[in-house]
Design a protein around this motif. Structure first.
Motif, PDB file in Angstrom:
ATOM      1  N   CYS A  22     -29.844  62.625  48.445  1.00 52.49           N
ATOM      2  CA  CYS A  22     -31.191  62.157  48.185  1.00 52.49           C
ATOM      3  C   CYS A  22     -31.292  60.794  47.221  1.00 52.49           C
ATOM      4  CB  CYS A  22     -31.632  63.231  47.273  1.00 52.49           C
ATOM      5  SG  CYS A  22     -32.020  64.791  47.862  1.00 52.49           S
ATOM      6  N   PRO A  23     -32.153  59.784  47.484  1.00 51.43           N
ATOM      7  CA  PRO A  23     -32.270  58.772  46.870  1.00 51.43           C
ATOM      8  C   PRO A  23     -32.363  59.340  45.278  1.00 51.43           C
ATOM      9  CG  PRO A  23     -33.974  58.785  48.600  1.00 51.43           C
ATOM     10  CD  PRO A  23     -33.310  60.073  48.296  1.00 51.43           C
ATOM     11  N   ASN A  24     -31.768  58.296  44.425  1.00 49.80           N
ATOM     12  CA  ASN A  24     -31.776  58.723  43.058  1.00 49.80           C
ATOM     13  C   ASN A  24     -32.801  57.751  42.189  1.00 49.80           C
ATOM     14  OD1 ASN A  24     -30.319  56.337  42.866  1.00 49.80           O
ATOM     15  ND2 ASN A  24     -28.545  57.119  42.073  1.00 49.80           N
ATOM     16  N   ASP A  25     -33.488  57.302  42.744  1.00 49.69           N
ATOM     17  CA  ASP A  25     -34.799  56.430  42.186  1.00 49.69           C
ATOM     18  C   ASP A  25     -36.000  57.011  41.676  1.00 49.69           C
ATOM     19  OD1 ASP A  25     -36.152  56.919  44.561  1.00 49.69           O
ATOM     20  OD2 ASP A  25     -35.914  54.768  45.387  1.00 49.69           O
ATOM     21  N   GLY A  26     -36.122  58.460  41.753  1.00 56.57           N
ATOM     22  CA  GLY A  26     -36.917  59.215  41.289  1.00 56.57           C
ATOM     23  C   GLY A  26     -38.324  59.151  41.767  1.00 56.57           C
ATOM     24  N   LYS A  27     -38.368  58.489  42.758  1.00 55.75           N
ATOM     25  CA  LYS A  27     -39.810  58.081  43.523  1.00 55.75           C
ATOM     26  C   LYS A  27     -40.404  59.545  43.850  1.00 55.75           C
ATOM     27  CE  LYS A  27     -39.157  53.624  45.057  1.00 55.75           C
ATOM     28  NZ  LYS A  27     -39.076  52.728  46.364  1.00 55.75           N
ATOM     29  N   VAL A  28     -41.668  59.310  44.119  1.00 59.78           N
ATOM     30  CA  VAL A  28     -42.516  60.732  44.677  1.00 59.78           C
ATOM     31  C   VAL A  28     -42.934  60.339  46.075  1.00 59.78           C
ATOM     32  CG1 VAL A  28     -44.471  62.045  44.476  1.00 59.78           C
ATOM     33  CG2 VAL A  28     -43.673  61.246  42.363  1.00 59.78           C
ATOM     34  N   CYS A  57     -37.441  66.247  52.329  1.00 65.65           N
ATOM     35  CA  CYS A  57     -38.439  65.393  51.710  1.00 65.65           C
ATOM     36  C   CYS A  57     -38.803  66.025  50.429  1.00 65.65           C
ATOM     37  CB  CYS A  57     -39.730  64.991  52.637  1.00 65.65           C
ATOM     38  SG  CYS A  57     -40.945  63.999  51.692  1.00 65.65           S
ATOM     39  N   GLN A  58     -39.487  67.272  50.482  1.00 66.21           N
ATOM     40  CA  GLN A  58     -39.759  68.122  49.266  1.00 66.21           C
ATOM     41  C   GLN A  58     -38.831  68.322  48.386  1.00 66.21           C
ATOM     42  OE1 GLN A  58     -42.588  71.337  50.187  1.00 66.21           O
ATOM     43  NE2 GLN A  58     -43.590  70.279  51.350  1.00 66.21           N
ATOM     44  N   ALA A  59     -37.667  68.427  48.824  1.00 67.36           N
ATOM     45  CA  ALA A  59     -36.330  68.728  48.020  1.00 67.36           C
ATOM     46  C   ALA A  59     -36.112  67.525  47.048  1.00 67.36           C
ATOM     47  CB  ALA A  59     -35.269  69.304  48.692  1.00 67.36           C
ATOM     48  N   CYS A  60     -36.193  66.372  47.856  1.00 69.01           N
ATOM     49  CA  CYS A  60     -35.695  64.969  47.359  1.00 69.01           C
ATOM     50  C   CYS A  60     -36.557  64.209  46.287  1.00 69.01           C
ATOM     51  CB  CYS A  60     -35.152  64.048  48.218  1.00 69.01           C
ATOM     52  SG  CYS A  60     -33.728  64.644  49.253  1.00 69.01           S
ATOM     53  N   SER A  61     -37.959  64.822  46.720  1.00 67.63           N
ATOM     54  CA  SER A  61     -39.224  64.087  45.848  1.00 67.63           C
ATOM     55  C   SER A  61     -39.035  64.160  44.463  1.00 67.63           C
ATOM     56  CB  SER A  61     -40.198  64.674  46.579  1.00 67.63           C
ATOM     57  OG  SER A  61     -41.413  63.835  45.882  1.00 67.63           O
ATOM     58  N   THR A  62     -39.084  63.150  43.681  1.00 66.48           N
ATOM     59  CA  THR A  62     -39.073  63.020  42.110  1.00 66.48           C
ATOM     60  C   THR A  62     -37.791  63.389  41.573  1.00 66.48           C
ATOM     61  OG1 THR A  62     -40.078  65.203  41.971  1.00 66.48           O
ATOM     62  CG2 THR A  62     -41.635  63.410  41.897  1.00 66.48           C
TER      63      THR A  62
END
Length: 143
Positions: A22-28, A57-62
């Motif tokens: 997952c990206p680690n930028d904390g984006k929603v 997508c839902q797992a990685c969001s925020t």
């Protein structure tokens, strides 16, 4: 017959277990609710916390999880410790002896249980191609 074999091969390759960092930028993210269940993994104080999500997508969001593995968490052994994408990229491991059972992903077709190998520690386990997760101790002899 050749057509049947080709379809079987395609079906087997389509069932591979994908690990996604997952990206680690904390984006929603704006996510769909299309179901393709994944097991989301986050490490807190050295312990993997696993939760099933509707999709990647839902797992990685925020920043809910660090990485995902295809399928429900309940589909895997409870004691499974998944190899993260960053662990797979490590170039060197120490020589510490902490026996691990390294379980292969679905790309490896085993004829007998367990579909795993014994390794000297977690780091060396995760370095083996197609190892998806580890469990502590030596591999079971049979079920």
């Amino acid at each position: 017959m050749k057509r049947f074999i080709l379809i079987a091969i395609l079906a087997l390759t389509a069932s591979c277990q994908v690990v996604y960092q997952c990206p680690n930028d904390g984006k929603v993210f704006k996510c769909s609710s299309e179901p393709l269940e994944v097991c989301g993994i986050k490490t807190i104080k050295g312990v993997q916390i696993k939760e099933t999500f509707v999709n990647n997508c839902q797992a990685c969001s925020t920043g809910k999880v660090e990485f995902t593995v295809e399928g429900k968490c309940e589909d895997y052994l409870e004691e499974a410790q998944f190899c993260s994408p960053s662990e797979k990229k490590l170039e060197e491991c120490d020589d510490q002896i902490e026996p691990q059972c390294a379980w292969f992903d679905q790309d490896v077709k085993c004829l007998v249980y367990p579909c795993a190998i014994n390794a000297k520690n977690r780091c060396s386990s995760c370095q083996v191609k197609n190892v998806l997760y580890t469990t502590e101790g030596k591999c079971p002899k049979s079920i």
